[in-house]
Design a protein around this motif. Structure first.
Motif, PDB file in Angstrom:
ATOM      1  N   ALA A 255       5.243   0.520  -7.186  1.00  0.00           N
ATOM      2  CA  ALA A 255       5.900   1.791  -6.869  1.00  0.00           C
ATOM      3  C   ALA A 255       7.357   1.565  -6.485  1.00  0.00           C
ATOM      4  CB  ALA A 255       5.155   2.498  -5.742  1.00  0.00           C
ATOM      5  N   ALA A 256       7.614   0.484  -5.756  1.00  0.00           N
ATOM      6  CA  ALA A 256       8.979   0.190  -5.322  1.00  0.00           C
ATOM      7  C   ALA A 256       9.904  -0.106  -6.501  1.00  0.00           C
ATOM      8  CB  ALA A 256       8.976  -0.984  -4.348  1.00  0.00           C
ATOM      9  N   ARG A 257       9.335  -0.523  -7.635  1.00  0.00           N
ATOM     10  CA  ARG A 257      10.149  -0.813  -8.818  1.00  0.00           C
ATOM     11  C   ARG A 257      10.579   0.454  -9.554  1.00  0.00           C
ATOM     12  NH1 ARG A 257       9.585  -6.276 -10.399  1.00  0.00           N
ATOM     13  NH2 ARG A 257       9.017  -7.446  -8.516  1.00  0.00           N
ATOM     14  N   LEU A 258       9.917   1.566  -9.276  1.00  0.00           N
ATOM     15  CA  LEU A 258      10.276   2.823  -9.931  1.00  0.00           C
ATOM     16  C   LEU A 258      11.532   3.404  -9.288  1.00  0.00           C
ATOM     17  CD1 LEU A 258       6.692   4.311 -10.302  1.00  0.00           C
ATOM     18  CD2 LEU A 258       8.036   3.096 -12.027  1.00  0.00           C
TER      19      LEU A 258
ATOM     20  N   ALA B 232       8.823   9.779  -8.863  1.00  0.00           N
ATOM     21  CA  ALA B 232       8.069   8.899  -9.760  1.00  0.00           C
ATOM     22  C   ALA B 232       7.071   8.059  -8.970  1.00  0.00           C
ATOM     23  CB  ALA B 232       9.031   8.001 -10.532  1.00  0.00           C
ATOM     24  N   ARG B 233       7.481   7.596  -7.794  1.00  0.00           N
ATOM     25  CA  ARG B 233       6.581   6.793  -6.958  1.00  0.00           C
ATOM     26  C   ARG B 233       5.358   7.599  -6.537  1.00  0.00           C
ATOM     27  NH1 ARG B 233      11.883   5.448  -4.202  1.00  0.00           N
ATOM     28  NH2 ARG B 233      12.623   3.632  -5.345  1.00  0.00           N
TER      29      ARG B 233
ATOM     30  N   TYR C 269       3.075   3.494   1.644  1.00  0.00           N
ATOM     31  CA  TYR C 269       4.073   4.402   2.214  1.00  0.00           C
ATOM     32  C   TYR C 269       5.441   3.734   2.343  1.00  0.00           C
ATOM     33  CZ  TYR C 269      -0.105   7.063   3.663  1.00  0.00           C
ATOM     34  OH  TYR C 269      -1.286   7.756   3.690  1.00  0.00           O
ATOM     35  N   ASP C 270       5.452   2.423   2.563  1.00  0.00           N
ATOM     36  CA  ASP C 270       6.719   1.715   2.759  1.00  0.00           C
ATOM     37  C   ASP C 270       7.566   1.655   1.495  1.00  0.00           C
ATOM     38  OD1 ASP C 270       6.170   1.241   5.411  1.00  0.00           O
ATOM     39  OD2 ASP C 270       5.323  -0.744   5.078  1.00  0.00           O
ATOM     40  N   ALA C 271       6.999   2.000   0.345  1.00  0.00           N
ATOM     41  CA  ALA C 271       7.765   1.992  -0.904  1.00  0.00           C
ATOM     42  C   ALA C 271       8.652   3.228  -1.031  1.00  0.00           C
ATOM     43  CB  ALA C 271       6.821   1.909  -2.103  1.00  0.00           C
ATOM     44  N   PHE C 272       8.433   4.220  -0.167  1.00  0.00           N
ATOM     45  CA  PHE C 272       9.154   5.491  -0.267  1.00  0.00           C
ATOM     46  C   PHE C 272      10.369   5.509   0.661  1.00  0.00           C
ATOM     47  CE2 PHE C 272       4.986   6.359  -1.849  1.00  0.00           C
ATOM     48  CZ  PHE C 272       5.136   7.354  -2.798  1.00  0.00           C
TER      49      PHE C 272
ATOM     50  N   LYS D 254       7.782  12.860   1.020  1.00  0.00           N
ATOM     51  CA  LYS D 254       6.940  12.380  -0.078  1.00  0.00           C
ATOM     52  C   LYS D 254       5.775  11.559   0.469  1.00  0.00           C
ATOM     53  CE  LYS D 254       8.974  13.838  -3.911  1.00  0.00           C
ATOM     54  NZ  LYS D 254      10.003  14.715  -3.338  1.00  0.00           N
ATOM     55  N   VAL D 255       6.022  10.814   1.535  1.00  0.00           N
ATOM     56  CA  VAL D 255       4.945  10.054   2.170  1.00  0.00           C
ATOM     57  C   VAL D 255       3.855  11.003   2.666  1.00  0.00           C
ATOM     58  CG1 VAL D 255       4.335   8.592   4.135  1.00  0.00           C
ATOM     59  CG2 VAL D 255       6.395   8.105   2.825  1.00  0.00           C
TER      60      VAL D 255
END
Length: 241
Positions: free
Chosen positions: A72-75, A80-81, A102-105, A110-111
């Motif tokens: 998700a962090a790569r998006l 998109a995530r 959640y840390d990818a946001f 959004k979380v």
């Protein structure tokens, strides 16, 4: 007798194969394979193709929560995530750890959307007999408070914490318990900021009869008295949903 033995061996082999297949279904993708997937997604030319490929892969294979977070962090953005995380959740091998994603946001709204989507917002209440279904507001779980408190503590200044806390309270489909409001208030540095949040959070509290617990988050008696007066003035209003 020889035929029976061979049949028994075949049955045993089939059973072992089935057990192995089921065991593989509960394991996340090997890290080497996962790295290949990341490279393949990164090679896509457009952001839409990256998201499409990531979603297709998440549906076909089993990923761990940490792998979902990494992908998700790569998006490119949180929209998109969120779309990818929602697609990946049903086949995640450890959904109890999905809060790691959640840390990818970068946006807490959004979380909260993801949080509410993967955990139902209401539970059916008891039905003593024929009649309408009673719905009981669901409250925030203790494990669910972990990312919320972490996010508040990451903020450097109280005004930023206050803005984030209001966003959390207003966007959640769940009500908070008084003890959880106390935890949120304790994340603030200064007494006026604590009091402001405590007043705002009252409308989003499930067990208002226990709101006296929030007083323990304050250092001064005059602040506690101010909150008590506010609670008395609001005691007849229903919780917000």
């Amino acid at each position: 007798m020889h035929i029976v033995c061979r049949s028994g061996c075949c049955a045993l082999l089939l059973a072992l194969s089935f057990a192995a297949a089921r065991g593989a279904e509960t394991l996340p993708l090997e890290e080497e394979q996962f790295e290949d997937v990341l490279r393949g997604i990164a090679a896509e030319r457009s952001e839409a193709d990256q998201l499409r490929r990531a979603k297709a892969f998440a549906v076909e294979r089993r990923l761990s929560s940490m792998q979902v977070k990494t992908l998700a962090a790569r998006l490119r953005d949180d929209s998109a995530r969120l779309e990818f995380a929602l697609a990946a959740y049903p086949r995640t091998v450890d959904p109890e750890n999905f809060y790691e994603v959640y840390d990818a946001f970068t946006s807490f709204s959004k979380v909260m959307r993801l949080h509410d989507a993967v955990r139902p917002g209401t539970i059916p209440g008891p039905r003593p007999g024929p009649g309408p279904v009673v719905t009981v507001p669901e409250t925030m779980g203790e494990a669910d408070m972990k990312p919320i408190l972490q996010a508040l503590r990451k903020e450097t200044f109280d005004p930023n914490r206050a803005q984030l806390a209001r966003q959390i309270l207003t966007s959640s489909r769940r009500l908070f318990r008084a003890s959880q409001i106390k935890q949120m208030v304790e994340c603030f540095d200064f007494e006026p900021s604590k009091l402001e949040l405590a007043k705002f959070a009252y409308d989003y509290t499930y067990d208002r009869e226990k709101y006296f617990l929030v007083n323990d988050a304050f250092s001064f008696s005059n602040t506690k008295d101010a909150l008590s007066r506010y609670v008395e003035s609001k005691s007849t209003a229903p919780p917000r949903r």
